[in-house]
Design an enzyme around this catalytic site. Structure first.
Site, PDB file in Angstrom:
ATOM      1  N   THR A  10      64.281  54.399  68.656  1.00  5.78           N
ATOM      2  CA  THR A  10      62.888  53.804  68.225  1.00  5.78           C
ATOM      3  C   THR A  10      61.975  54.653  67.188  1.00  5.78           C
ATOM      4  O   THR A  10      61.850  54.034  66.159  1.00  5.78           O
ATOM      5  CB  THR A  10      61.784  54.034  69.590  1.00  5.78           C
ATOM      6  OG1 THR A  10      62.424  53.512  70.454  1.00  5.78           O
ATOM      7  CG2 THR A  10      60.604  53.432  69.148  1.00  5.78           C
ATOM      8  N   ALA A 108      74.177  62.758  71.088  1.00  6.36           N
ATOM      9  CA  ALA A 108      74.138  64.184  70.086  1.00  6.36           C
ATOM     10  C   ALA A 108      72.764  64.844  70.316  1.00  6.36           C
ATOM     11  O   ALA A 108      72.873  65.862  70.254  1.00  6.36           O
ATOM     12  CB  ALA A 108      74.254  63.576  68.607  1.00  6.36           C
ATOM     13  N   ASP A 109      71.732  63.914  70.555  1.00  5.20           N
ATOM     14  CA  ASP A 109      70.424  64.429  70.736  1.00  5.20           C
ATOM     15  C   ASP A 109      70.260  65.480  72.172  1.00  5.20           C
ATOM     16  O   ASP A 109      69.669  66.460  72.083  1.00  5.20           O
ATOM     17  CB  ASP A 109      69.281  63.488  70.754  1.00  5.20           C
ATOM     18  CG  ASP A 109      69.787  62.491  71.886  1.00  5.20           C
ATOM     19  OD1 ASP A 109      70.793  62.229  72.061  1.00  5.20           O
ATOM     20  OD2 ASP A 109      68.656  61.690  72.319  1.00  5.20           O
TER      21      ASP A 109
END
Length: 256
Positions: A10, A108-109
Site C-alpha cells: 500500500t 523481506a520486510d
C-alpha cells in the site's frame, strides 16, 4: 548518506540516514504505474523540500514485497543517485538464522523487522507489523527467526465490510466513544478497533505459550499506536523499526 526504502503493498516508506542518525523520513503511495523517472524526481523533491542534498547519498538499500517495482527502483537509484541499490533477499547477510521450512518464502520486510527488533533488545521478541497484512514474527533469545502468523490487515478488513455489505459505509479506523456502538459508524469502529486488539492480544498470548520463553512485543506500522494504546500484549511501538533494520542489514553487508 544511506537512502533506505521499504516498499509495501500500500505505502512506500523512505528514510535517509547519516551514519546511525535518521535525518528524515517520508511515506508515499506504492504505485507500479510510476516510472523510474517519476520515482527519482519525487525522491529528489522530498530531499530538497527538507534541505537535504541528494548528491550526498552514497548508498541505497531496498526492502520490497512488490517485485514489479524492483526494476524501476534500480533504474531510479542508478540514474538519480549514481549507486546500485542493495535489495534485501536471498544471498544478503542478515546475521539472523531463518528457521523457516523455506526461508525464501519469508517477506523481506518481516526479516528486516526481526533483525531490527532483536538488535535493539537482544532477547526473545515478537514483532507485530500493521501493514496491508498484519504480521506476527517470533525471534528466539539466540536471535533466530522462528516464523509467525499472517492475518488480513486493518484496511483490507474495513474495505471488505464496505464492499460486501451494501448498507455499511466506509469508516475511519478510530477509537469509538464506547465498545457498544450506538450508531452504525461507531459500531463498525468498535468492531474493527477492539476486534483487532483482541486478535493481537490473543495471538500474542498463544505464541508466547508455544514459545515457552518471555518475549518483548514490539509493534510497528501506521496504525500501531492506536492498537497498542488498547492492547495488553504490546510493550513498545517503534515507528522506524523497518528503516532501522534496513540500515543495520546494509551495514552488515558493507562493513568497512
Amino acid at each position: 548518506m544511506l537512502l533506505a526504502i521499504d516498499v509495501g503493498n500500500t505505502n512506500t516508506v523512505l528514510g535517509v540516514f547519516e551514519g546511525r542518525r535518521l535525518l528524515d523520513h517520508w511515506r508515499v503511495e506504492t504505485s507500479t504505474r510510476r516510472t523510474s523517472d517519476e520515482y527519482g524526481i519525487l525522491v529528489r523533491q522530498l530531499f530538497t523540500h527538507r534541505g537535504i542534498d541528494p548528491m550526498k547519498v552514497t548508498a541505497v538499500v531496498v526492502s520490497s514485497v512488490v517485485p514489479p517495482l524492483q526494476s524501476n527502483l534500480e533504474k531510479m537509484s542508478e540514474r538519480y543517485f549514481r549507486v546500485r541499490p542493495m535489495f534485501i533477499g536471498p544471498g544478503v547477510k542478515t546475521g539472523m538464522p531463518i528457521l523457516y521450512d523455506n526461508p525464501r518464502e519469508v517477506g523481506a520486510d518481516r526479516i528486516v523487522n526481526a533483525v531490527s527488533a532483536y538488535e535493539r533488545h537482544h532477547a526473545g521478541v515478537l514483532v507485530v507489523d500493521f501493514g496491508t497484512a498484519t504480521t506476527f514474527d517470533a525471534v528466539s533469545p539466540k536471535g533466530e527467526y522462528l516464523g509467525g502468523c499472517i492475518c488480513p490487515g486493518i484496511n483490507i478488513s474495513m474495505e471488505a465490510l464496505f464492499q460486501n455489505a451494501s448498507k455499511l459505509p466506509r469508516v475511519e479506523f478510530a477509537r469509538p466513544p464506547h465498545v457498544i456502538g450506538r450508531n452504525t459508524v461507531h459500531s463498525m469502529q468498535a468492531g474493527l478497533v477492539y476486534g483487532y486488539v483482541g486478535m493481537v492480544d490473543g495471538i500474542c498470548a498463544r505464541m508466547q505459550a508455544e514459545l515457552g520463553f518471555p518475549v518483548k512485543v514490539v509493534a510497528t506500522g501506521g496504525l500501531a499506536s492506536l492498537v497498542a494504546s488498547e492492547s495488553k500484549a504490546i510493550h513498545q511501538v517503534d515507528e522506524f523499526l523497518t528503516l532501522e533494520g534496513l540500515r543495520i542489514i546494509y551495514g552488515r553487508n558493507h562493513a568497512s
